[in-house]
Design a protein around this motif. Sequence first.
Motif, PDB file in Angstrom:
ATOM      1  N   THR A  90      18.620  71.336  13.333  1.00  0.00           N
ATOM      2  CA  THR A  90      19.637  72.079  14.089  1.00  0.00           C
ATOM      3  C   THR A  90      20.881  71.573  13.620  1.00  0.00           C
ATOM      4  O   THR A  90      22.056  72.217  13.684  1.00  0.00           O
ATOM      5  N   THR A 118      25.419  70.306  15.773  1.00  0.00           N
ATOM      6  CA  THR A 118      26.272  71.256  16.904  1.00  0.00           C
ATOM      7  C   THR A 118      25.170  72.200  17.153  1.00  0.00           C
ATOM      8  O   THR A 118      25.040  73.327  16.496  1.00  0.00           O
ATOM      9  N   GLN A 137      28.907  76.935  15.957  1.00  0.00           N
ATOM     10  CA  GLN A 137      30.249  77.210  16.545  1.00  0.00           C
ATOM     11  C   GLN A 137      30.464  77.902  17.712  1.00  0.00           C
ATOM     12  O   GLN A 137      31.353  77.862  18.445  1.00  0.00           O
ATOM     13  N   ASN A 160      31.675  90.471  21.806  1.00  0.00           N
ATOM     14  CA  ASN A 160      31.363  91.342  20.871  1.00  0.00           C
ATOM     15  C   ASN A 160      30.112  91.253  20.022  1.00  0.00           C
ATOM     16  O   ASN A 160      30.143  91.485  18.899  1.00  0.00           O
ATOM     17  N   VAL A 220      20.347  67.190   8.113  1.00  0.00           N
ATOM     18  CA  VAL A 220      20.081  66.927   6.901  1.00  0.00           C
ATOM     19  C   VAL A 220      20.859  66.050   6.214  1.00  0.00           C
ATOM     20  O   VAL A 220      22.124  66.125   6.192  1.00  0.00           O
ATOM     21  N   GLU A 280      28.247  81.630   7.887  1.00  0.00           N
ATOM     22  CA  GLU A 280      29.426  81.386   7.251  1.00  0.00           C
ATOM     23  C   GLU A 280      29.444  80.406   5.890  1.00  0.00           C
ATOM     24  O   GLU A 280      30.329  80.471   5.470  1.00  0.00           O
ATOM     25  N   VAL A 288      29.462  86.121  14.638  1.00  0.00           N
ATOM     26  CA  VAL A 288      28.165  85.837  15.217  1.00  0.00           C
ATOM     27  C   VAL A 288      27.380  86.919  14.608  1.00  0.00           C
ATOM     28  O   VAL A 288      25.942  86.874  14.225  1.00  0.00           O
TER      29      VAL A 288
HETATM   30  C1  LIG Z   1      35.747  78.475  19.451  1.00  0.00           C
HETATM   31  C2  LIG Z   1      35.138  79.676  18.625  1.00  0.00           C
HETATM   32  C3  LIG Z   1      35.061  80.926  19.164  1.00  0.00           C
HETATM   33  C4  LIG Z   1      34.224  81.957  18.670  1.00  0.00           C
HETATM   34  N1  LIG Z   1      34.266  83.148  19.241  1.00  0.00           N
HETATM   35  C5  LIG Z   1      33.418  84.064  18.605  1.00  0.00           C
HETATM   36  C6  LIG Z   1      33.202  85.444  19.209  1.00  0.00           C
HETATM   37  O1  LIG Z   1      33.503  85.666  20.334  1.00  0.00           O
HETATM   38  N2  LIG Z   1      32.613  86.443  18.713  1.00  0.00           N
HETATM   39  C7  LIG Z   1      32.075  86.100  17.176  1.00  0.00           C
HETATM   40  O2  LIG Z   1      31.322  87.161  16.699  1.00  0.00           O
HETATM   41  N3  LIG Z   1      32.269  84.977  16.791  1.00  0.00           N
HETATM   42  C8  LIG Z   1      33.196  83.810  17.335  1.00  0.00           C
HETATM   43  N4  LIG Z   1      33.042  82.797  16.592  1.00  0.00           N
HETATM   44  C9  LIG Z   1      32.728  82.653  15.284  1.00  0.00           C
HETATM   45  C10 LIG Z   1      31.073  82.394  15.144  1.00  0.00           C
HETATM   46  O3  LIG Z   1      30.995  81.321  16.180  1.00  0.00           O
HETATM   47  C11 LIG Z   1      30.693  81.899  13.831  1.00  0.00           C
HETATM   48  O4  LIG Z   1      30.968  83.231  13.098  1.00  0.00           O
HETATM   49  C12 LIG Z   1      29.052  81.716  13.779  1.00  0.00           C
HETATM   50  O5  LIG Z   1      28.848  80.779  14.585  1.00  0.00           O
HETATM   51  C13 LIG Z   1      28.662  81.362  12.393  1.00  0.00           C
HETATM   52  O6  LIG Z   1      27.256  81.198  12.449  1.00  0.00           O
HETATM   53  P1  LIG Z   1      26.556  80.379  11.383  1.00  0.00           P
HETATM   54  O7  LIG Z   1      25.246  80.263  11.892  1.00  0.00           O
HETATM   55  O8  LIG Z   1      26.747  80.814  10.003  1.00  0.00           O
HETATM   56  O9  LIG Z   1      27.373  78.598  11.319  1.00  0.00           O
HETATM   57  P2  LIG Z   1      27.677  77.652  12.552  1.00  0.00           P
HETATM   58  O10 LIG Z   1      27.787  78.397  13.913  1.00  0.00           O
HETATM   59  O11 LIG Z   1      28.681  77.151  11.920  1.00  0.00           O
HETATM   60  O12 LIG Z   1      26.487  76.816  12.860  1.00  0.00           O
HETATM   61  C14 LIG Z   1      26.035  76.093  11.644  1.00  0.00           C
HETATM   62  C15 LIG Z   1      24.815  75.056  12.126  1.00  0.00           C
HETATM   63  O13 LIG Z   1      24.601  74.138  10.973  1.00  0.00           O
HETATM   64  C16 LIG Z   1      24.374  73.012  11.150  1.00  0.00           C
HETATM   65  N5  LIG Z   1      24.629  71.952  10.577  1.00  0.00           N
HETATM   66  C17 LIG Z   1      25.805  71.671   9.750  1.00  0.00           C
HETATM   67  N6  LIG Z   1      25.650  70.564   8.974  1.00  0.00           N
HETATM   68  C18 LIG Z   1      24.260  70.494   9.086  1.00  0.00           C
HETATM   69  C19 LIG Z   1      23.370  69.408   8.358  1.00  0.00           C
HETATM   70  N7  LIG Z   1      23.977  68.427   7.316  1.00  0.00           N
HETATM   71  N8  LIG Z   1      22.132  69.254   8.738  1.00  0.00           N
HETATM   72  C20 LIG Z   1      21.731  70.421   9.624  1.00  0.00           C
HETATM   73  N9  LIG Z   1      22.416  71.041  10.068  1.00  0.00           N
HETATM   74  C21 LIG Z   1      23.857  71.211   9.799  1.00  0.00           C
HETATM   75  C22 LIG Z   1      25.283  72.687  12.703  1.00  0.00           C
HETATM   76  O14 LIG Z   1      24.922  71.686  13.707  1.00  0.00           O
HETATM   77  C23 LIG Z   1      25.098  74.176  13.300  1.00  0.00           C
HETATM   78  O15 LIG Z   1      24.183  74.065  14.301  1.00  0.00           O
HETATM   79  C24 LIG Z   1      33.874  81.938  17.146  1.00  0.00           C
HETATM   80  C25 LIG Z   1      33.820  80.538  16.582  1.00  0.00           C
HETATM   81  C26 LIG Z   1      34.572  79.561  17.354  1.00  0.00           C
HETATM   82  C27 LIG Z   1      34.902  78.160  16.557  1.00  0.00           C
END
Ligand SMILES: Cc1cc2nc3c(=O)[nH]c(=O)nc-3n(C[C@H](O)[C@H](O)[C@H](O)COP(=O)(O)OP(=O)(O)OC[C@H]3O[C@@H](n4cnc5c(N)ncnc54)[C@H](O)[C@@H]3O)c2cc1C
Length: 308
Positions: free
Chosen positions: A36, A39, A43, A52, A85, A278, A287
Amino acid sequence: MEIVEHRQIMILGGGPAGFTAALYAGRADLKPLLVTGMTLYGQASQTHCIENYPGFPEGVGGSDLGQRMNEQSKRFGAEIVYDTVQCVNLQQRPFEVCLSSGSYTADSLIISMGADARKLGVPGEREFTGRGVSYCATCDGAFNKEKEIHMVGGGDSAIEEALFLTRFARSITIIHRRDQLRAGAILESRARNNPKIHFLWDTVVREIIGGDTVSHLLIENLKTGQQETIATDGVFISIGHNPNTAVLEGQVKLTEFGTIDVDKHMETSVKGVFAAGEIADPYFRQVVTSAGMGAAAAISATKYLFSL
Ligand SMILES: Cc1cc2nc3c(=O)[nH]c(=O)nc-3n(C[C@H](O)[C@H](O)[C@H](O)COP(=O)(O)OP(=O)(O)OC[C@H]3O[C@@H](n4cnc5c(N)ncnc54)[C@H](O)[C@@H]3O)c2cc1C
């Protein structure tokens, strides 16, 4: 470090991309291990309402959605490890992944460690995130109907987001630390010709102030040193994103944006290593798009593993 276990597939990162990949890999009977990071649920967990993501007509809390994704992936055999990691070795087969609690080997990896929006680092920023401070116009624009808002930044993303926000807000004032934009000429001319967009040049935000939500910004003119408190209904910050690629340094090809370079199958420059969300997406950052990339990466990884 001693190898704890071997896995067919590991998923690095517990945001929407990672949990969706875990769901798909679980349903392919690959018994994925998802790490995990710090976080949990990524995000999206920072926002109280996502409006959405399809299937939730009333909206859904970011942590609630993450929890549901977690449960759904576990139902199909995913194992979740609450660890971070520390290093990966992609030069050897099987690949090696070291966590604080021990090391694993895996035949295939899906990297979904996301990105972090760059922060201003000023007082009030963290406190008001989700209460008037936003890093995503697509996510939060619709909450700003007829509002007078501010946008910090001067690059393409900031200007694109400001133009998008003109659909909702009464006025958008772009606060930029220089006396000219870094954005491309076409975007700049659209912004300059839009009657809703105004500019504060040579200016930085020193503090974000409010009660329940943001109400004021303390700004400073960098040329004169003069500080002033101005009223606002909210502030969007668009000064770039940092993909979480530090532990991969030199091992996988990156794009000019610092994201992992993937092909249409989500495969990276290393065969058997896929990336989603991302960390591999400088454009959409949602998301739903991250979850979609997670699904695609897991389908590709499954095909890869079956071909071995
Ligand atoms: C305040 C806020 C509000 C948002 N609102 C919306 C919304 O309303 N609608 C929407 O569609 N999008 C929204 N977004 C954008 C959306 O949250 C992101 O596009 C989405 O979460 C990206 O998903 P992801 O899984 O690629 O990465 P992330 O959500 O960035 O998750 C990355 C994961 O990788 C983990 N990680 C990082 N480094 C390591 C490591 N070294 N070892 C292991 N794990 C690690 C983190 O702990 C986390 O669990 C919002 C973003 C923010 C910041």
